[in-house]
Design an enzyme around this catalytic site. Sequence first.
Site, PDB file in Angstrom:
ATOM      1  N   CYS B  85      37.362  46.132  34.976  1.00 28.25           N
ATOM      2  CA  CYS B  85      36.788  44.845  34.565  1.00 28.25           C
ATOM      3  C   CYS B  85      36.317  44.146  35.827  1.00 28.25           C
ATOM      4  O   CYS B  85      37.060  44.078  36.812  1.00 28.25           O
ATOM      5  CB  CYS B  85      37.858  43.992  33.869  1.00 28.25           C
ATOM      6  SG  CYS B  85      37.333  42.293  33.520  1.00 28.25           S
ATOM      7  N   CYS B 197      29.415  44.210  34.510  1.00 26.99           N
ATOM      8  CA  CYS B 197      30.416  43.937  33.478  1.00 26.99           C
ATOM      9  C   CYS B 197      30.630  45.291  32.827  1.00 26.99           C
ATOM     10  O   CYS B 197      29.655  45.975  32.497  1.00 26.99           O
ATOM     11  CB  CYS B 197      29.877  42.925  32.462  1.00 26.99           C
ATOM     12  SG  CYS B 197      30.966  42.732  31.035  1.00 26.99           S
TER      13      CYS B 197
END
Lengths: 233, 233
Positions: B85, B197
């Site tokens: 992440c 992302c």
Amino acid sequence: MSETKSVGVIGGLGPAATLDFFDRILKRTKALHDQDHLRLIIDNNTKIPDRNAYQRGDGPSPGPALAAAAHALETVGAEFIVMACNTAHAWEADIRAAISVPFISIIEETTKVVADLKPERAGVLAVDACLASSLYQDALKKAGVAPVLLNADSQRTFMELIYRIKSGDTRDMVRRSMTTLARKLEAQGAEVIIAGCTEVPLVLTADDIDNELVNSTDVLVERTICFAGGELK
Amino acid sequence: MSETKSVGVIGGLGPAATLDFFDRILKRTKALHDQDHLRLIIDNNTKIPDRNAYQRGDGPSPGPALAAAAHALETVGAEFIVMACNTAHAWEADIRAAISVPFISIIEETTKVVADLKPERAGVLAVDACLASSLYQDALKKAGVAPVLLNADSQRTFMELIYRIKSGDTRDMVRRSMTTLARKLEAQGAEVIIAGCTEVPLVLTADDIDNELVNSTDVLVERTICFAGGELK
């Protein structure tokens, strides 16, 4: 955010089957946000000794490593333990002895689903070490179902396919060969086929055979979501 | 069996991106047997508070939960830690303070790959909380690359797409919209696009755009395999 139980997953036996288990968990969980999904702590523990090599007398027992993995998962918050591998359930007693949280057995749950279908005979696709431990044979007999196994030649072919899948080969040829084996069990009278190795569903689906396929991975996925208190999609 | 380092993976941010990271690790590792793969201990920790909600002032900080997850992974044998992440790297300092093993930063590694391409301008596809922490903007500027961001309207669309992907929606419409946003950054002069992302690579590939796409997930996958001492395929 629902208050679901954290799941400890003993994996890496093999890695592709662990990925498949994780994938199926996500697909079967009703979730709109990250937080609606289950917390899974997955030990993709590829350092656990080879189960089939041990059974051939060709390596150390995986028992201590499996017990240690289970214990570690509990230590970091797993509220119950599952194992994305059928064969390693031969060491279920070692695992249970190492933890104080519940352990859900893929063999027990899969056999329940098979028994509910009330067949006389169920075909078992499982690796040598799984068959040598008589995990499915004993569970099925106890449930009043006669296990049907491949003959020695076909079982050798099955083992070759499993090692191919473990090496990343899931091509059509492997798929067709696995279907042929499942159909052999049907020809031997099996009214239900058990995908009793978590590598099998990577190349065999219900559409490939005439009778019902009970996929041990899917059974464990559903039981895991329900036991954790998650919602099935 | 090669003596590779065990990898601790902070995941669940979100789960689909964690699954994708795991999948890409398996596909990029040269392995014939289970034991050739890396041991990954993955905490698909969906109980970590929402990063974007916190940034909007709408929930608790994920910092303590991220630090606890990292510490737990080290406790059970992780020899270094990665996080699938980008945004949660805003709490990298909390994580590093909680562990004594190395932490590999997806932001740092991705920026290195971008800098090696020597662009003047790089487009950043990243969520609000990631942009608010200026993770990529600062790293790029330090490397002499000017960051290009979406305008406010497009960024809102981007956030909607990310939440759709998190809910499991990766249909063509989502793919096309993501491509449109990446192409907007190209039109603004970006010579490289950063999928900053880990949900972005689920719907955007290098073929969708004209310029180079630097996929932060792939960068972290390669660095993880190399740092662990595994072999790239």
